[in-house]
Design a protein around this motif. Sequence first.
Motif, PDB file in Angstrom:
ATOM      1  N   LYS A  54      -1.959 -18.627  -2.297  1.00  0.00           N
ATOM      2  CA  LYS A  54      -1.801 -18.061  -3.564  1.00  0.00           C
ATOM      3  C   LYS A  54      -0.434 -17.413  -3.676  1.00  0.00           C
ATOM      4  O   LYS A  54       0.014 -16.564  -2.623  1.00  0.00           O
ATOM      5  N   ARG A  55       0.146 -16.907  -4.920  1.00  0.00           N
ATOM      6  CA  ARG A  55       1.254 -16.227  -5.281  1.00  0.00           C
ATOM      7  C   ARG A  55       0.534 -14.769  -5.370  1.00  0.00           C
ATOM      8  O   ARG A  55      -0.030 -14.499  -6.554  1.00  0.00           O
ATOM      9  N   ILE A  56       1.022 -13.777  -4.623  1.00  0.00           N
ATOM     10  CA  ILE A  56       0.348 -12.510  -4.740  1.00  0.00           C
ATOM     11  C   ILE A  56       1.098 -11.537  -5.299  1.00  0.00           C
ATOM     12  O   ILE A  56       2.583 -11.314  -4.993  1.00  0.00           O
ATOM     13  N   GLY A  57       0.739 -10.780  -6.222  1.00  0.00           N
ATOM     14  CA  GLY A  57       1.300  -9.587  -6.432  1.00  0.00           C
ATOM     15  C   GLY A  57       0.633  -8.416  -6.032  1.00  0.00           C
ATOM     16  O   GLY A  57      -0.677  -8.444  -6.022  1.00  0.00           O
ATOM     17  N   LEU A  58       1.192  -7.396  -5.330  1.00  0.00           N
ATOM     18  CA  LEU A  58       0.649  -6.326  -4.631  1.00  0.00           C
ATOM     19  C   LEU A  58       0.930  -4.726  -4.980  1.00  0.00           C
ATOM     20  O   LEU A  58       1.901  -4.526  -5.099  1.00  0.00           O
ATOM     21  N   VAL A  59      -0.181  -4.245  -5.375  1.00  0.00           N
ATOM     22  CA  VAL A  59       0.051  -2.696  -5.763  1.00  0.00           C
ATOM     23  C   VAL A  59      -0.051  -1.945  -4.786  1.00  0.00           C
ATOM     24  O   VAL A  59      -1.042  -1.922  -4.109  1.00  0.00           O
ATOM     25  N   ALA A  60       1.204  -1.361  -4.237  1.00  0.00           N
ATOM     26  CA  ALA A  60       1.229  -0.613  -2.955  1.00  0.00           C
ATOM     27  C   ALA A  60       2.188   0.776  -2.977  1.00  0.00           C
ATOM     28  O   ALA A  60       2.995   0.546  -3.932  1.00  0.00           O
ATOM     29  N   ASN A  61       2.109   1.278  -1.868  1.00  0.00           N
ATOM     30  CA  ASN A  61       3.199   2.411  -1.678  1.00  0.00           C
ATOM     31  C   ASN A  61       2.999   2.612  -0.238  1.00  0.00           C
ATOM     32  O   ASN A  61       2.442   1.751   0.645  1.00  0.00           O
ATOM     33  N   GLN A  62       3.559   3.864   0.193  1.00  0.00           N
ATOM     34  CA  GLN A  62       3.748   4.067   1.741  1.00  0.00           C
ATOM     35  C   GLN A  62       2.149   4.213   2.428  1.00  0.00           C
ATOM     36  O   GLN A  62       2.299   3.848   3.524  1.00  0.00           O
ATOM     37  N   SER A  63       1.184   4.532   1.730  1.00  0.00           N
ATOM     38  CA  SER A  63      -0.088   4.713   2.164  1.00  0.00           C
ATOM     39  C   SER A  63      -0.780   3.070   2.593  1.00  0.00           C
ATOM     40  O   SER A  63      -1.990   2.984   2.981  1.00  0.00           O
ATOM     41  N   SER A  64      -0.314   2.252   2.060  1.00  0.00           N
ATOM     42  CA  SER A  64      -0.787   0.757   2.144  1.00  0.00           C
ATOM     43  C   SER A  64      -0.426  -0.074   3.654  1.00  0.00           C
ATOM     44  O   SER A  64       0.831  -0.379   3.606  1.00  0.00           O
ATOM     45  N   ILE A  65      -1.444   0.312   4.352  1.00  0.00           N
ATOM     46  CA  ILE A  65      -0.949   0.122   5.692  1.00  0.00           C
ATOM     47  C   ILE A  65      -2.254  -0.932   6.353  1.00  0.00           C
ATOM     48  O   ILE A  65      -3.314  -0.924   6.001  1.00  0.00           O
ATOM     49  N   ILE A  66      -1.819  -1.733   7.333  1.00  0.00           N
ATOM     50  CA  ILE A  66      -2.772  -2.845   7.927  1.00  0.00           C
ATOM     51  C   ILE A  66      -2.536  -2.323   9.381  1.00  0.00           C
ATOM     52  O   ILE A  66      -1.473  -2.617   9.739  1.00  0.00           O
ATOM     53  N   GLY A  87       4.917  -0.448  -7.594  1.00  0.00           N
ATOM     54  CA  GLY A  87       4.661   0.738  -7.055  1.00  0.00           C
ATOM     55  C   GLY A  87       4.302   1.785  -8.056  1.00  0.00           C
ATOM     56  O   GLY A  87       4.719   1.772  -9.394  1.00  0.00           O
ATOM     57  N   PRO A  88       3.506   2.725  -7.735  1.00  0.00           N
ATOM     58  CA  PRO A  88       2.852   3.717  -8.674  1.00  0.00           C
ATOM     59  C   PRO A  88       3.738   5.165  -8.780  1.00  0.00           C
ATOM     60  O   PRO A  88       4.838   4.847  -8.183  1.00  0.00           O
ATOM     61  N   GLU A  89       3.352   6.102  -9.334  1.00  0.00           N
ATOM     62  CA  GLU A  89       4.019   7.492  -9.053  1.00  0.00           C
ATOM     63  C   GLU A  89       4.482   7.774  -7.396  1.00  0.00           C
ATOM     64  O   GLU A  89       3.835   7.252  -6.674  1.00  0.00           O
ATOM     65  N   HIS A  90       5.845   8.133  -7.253  1.00  0.00           N
ATOM     66  CA  HIS A  90       6.528   8.322  -6.219  1.00  0.00           C
ATOM     67  C   HIS A  90       6.931   7.217  -5.490  1.00  0.00           C
ATOM     68  O   HIS A  90       7.638   7.143  -4.517  1.00  0.00           O
ATOM     69  N   GLY A  91       6.843   5.906  -6.139  1.00  0.00           N
ATOM     70  CA  GLY A  91       7.572   4.905  -5.772  1.00  0.00           C
ATOM     71  C   GLY A  91       6.772   4.147  -4.473  1.00  0.00           C
ATOM     72  O   GLY A  91       5.892   4.531  -3.709  1.00  0.00           O
ATOM     73  N   PHE A  92       7.295   2.838  -4.370  1.00  0.00           N
ATOM     74  CA  PHE A  92       6.588   2.050  -3.170  1.00  0.00           C
ATOM     75  C   PHE A  92       6.961   2.796  -1.893  1.00  0.00           C
ATOM     76  O   PHE A  92       5.910   2.558  -0.853  1.00  0.00           O
ATOM     77  N   ARG A  93       8.040   3.386  -1.632  1.00  0.00           N
ATOM     78  CA  ARG A  93       8.067   3.925  -0.279  1.00  0.00           C
ATOM     79  C   ARG A  93       7.730   5.526  -0.394  1.00  0.00           C
ATOM     80  O   ARG A  93       7.846   6.122   0.712  1.00  0.00           O
ATOM     81  N   GLY A  94       7.221   5.862  -1.516  1.00  0.00           N
ATOM     82  CA  GLY A  94       6.587   7.234  -1.512  1.00  0.00           C
ATOM     83  C   GLY A  94       7.648   8.343  -1.275  1.00  0.00           C
ATOM     84  O   GLY A  94       7.211   9.425  -0.934  1.00  0.00           O
ATOM     85  N   ASN A  95       8.858   8.176  -1.570  1.00  0.00           N
ATOM     86  CA  ASN A  95       9.975   9.154  -1.530  1.00  0.00           C
ATOM     87  C   ASN A  95      10.460   9.658  -2.776  1.00  0.00           C
ATOM     88  O   ASN A  95      11.530  10.446  -2.766  1.00  0.00           O
ATOM     89  N   ALA A  96       9.831   9.509  -4.072  1.00  0.00           N
ATOM     90  CA  ALA A  96      10.273  10.223  -5.472  1.00  0.00           C
ATOM     91  C   ALA A  96       9.257  11.398  -5.757  1.00  0.00           C
ATOM     92  O   ALA A  96       8.161  11.437  -5.278  1.00  0.00           O
ATOM     93  N   SER A  97      10.009  12.199  -6.091  1.00  0.00           N
ATOM     94  CA  SER A  97       9.407  13.573  -6.481  1.00  0.00           C
ATOM     95  C   SER A  97       8.230  13.531  -7.173  1.00  0.00           C
ATOM     96  O   SER A  97       8.079  12.418  -8.424  1.00  0.00           O
ATOM     97  N   ASN A  98       7.209  14.445  -7.695  1.00  0.00           N
ATOM     98  CA  ASN A  98       6.058  14.211  -8.542  1.00  0.00           C
ATOM     99  C   ASN A  98       6.731  14.334  -9.894  1.00  0.00           C
ATOM    100  O   ASN A  98       7.677  15.128 -10.198  1.00  0.00           O
TER     101      ASN A  98
END
Length: 409
Positions: A54-66, A87-98
């Motif tokens: 399947k072609r996957i869309g992933l909603v994730a950020n830095q807390s998304s770990i396996i 990516g949600p608030e703070h971005g995919f890598r989690g480095n954007a301010s509130n």
Amino acid sequence: MMRFINILFLTLLAISNIECAAQTASSNQNISNKSGIITGADQTEKYLPYLKGKRIGLVANQSSIIGKKSSVDSLVSLGISIVKVFGPEHGFRGNASNGAVVNNEVDVKTGIPIISLYGKNQKPTKEQLADIDLMVFDIQDVGCRYYTNINTLEYVMEACAENNKELLILDRPNPNAYVVDGPVMTDDKFKSAIGIHYIPMTHGMTIGEFAQYLNGEGYLKEQCKIKIIKIANYDHDMPYELPINPSPNLNTQQAVMLFPSLCMFEGTAINEGRGTYMPFTILGAPALKGKYSFSYKPVSIPGMSERPNHKDSVCYGLDLRDYDINKLRKSRQIELSWLIELYNAYPDKAHFFTPGRANQDISAFDLRIGTDQLRKQIIAGVSEADIRKSWEPGLQRFKDLRKKYLLYP
């Protein structure tokens, strides 16, 4: 003959991928079992076959770990076709301010497009979902109405329902699942970017449970088809230490646990530790000089808080870095006494609660709390016991309502 060789090669490749997935799952289970809890993401054997082809869309950020590795990197290495990351608030890598706007980009490591859901659009568009067969949601939440991951969840579910896409949720523990407390938002005028649901300040559900709640309580025009990979060996009362900081200003386990209580101070004259490396573990303001001995100075910190309240001014107040979190767990309540104490100590009470929306007479504090009643009660000197008593009818209705959506004891 050549066709036979090709078939044999593909068969061996498939077996290799399955063995790799099994090894990954086993390794991840060993990591998670240190606490006894195994997240949905770590149970790759339960969902990897569902993602294949399947072609996957992933909603994730830095807390998304396996295990200890990014879910994106892990799934790509296991042969999963991730065509987009959202990516949600703070971005995919989690480095954007509130509250900072996050732009679309391309992941340098994988070359996968990253679509911001905290920029031009908070909800995935029809065009962004067109080349996706299945959406996957894997983000750590902390159980508060004013923590915006549940807003992102609703927008993603809504977009999936509208575009006939299924959503697979890799469930994760809620570190504050033990507490359902605070006033329930009931009036539309208090809806904002930090609160769009008619729930208490802390809801006590995991992301998977909250998704079922959104489906069942009519938050969506049409229900979203969801599949949930449940957490193993988990119940709501279990302590859970997050392996990754869920956002830049929740950078310690103490901050995560104090967040439901200390985030109330946003919308007041009190700095809640933003502008320091101790956010959500300290409280203070310049006007409290002489009343408290503990002091600190908020400064601009890129990626955490560029414009903190009382920037470059010495603040005086409470140091809660060593506060015993077990007291909160035993009480099963948000700590309200700090808010009452600092309001009573603040010399300029008329300016303790700060303005909210431009051109509207709604306090920023009221938007966070979801009602104007708490602010009015504190100003009037209502006791903590009576304030809590006023919350009880709404809390009981919500607790009864949410029972049918719970996945864990």
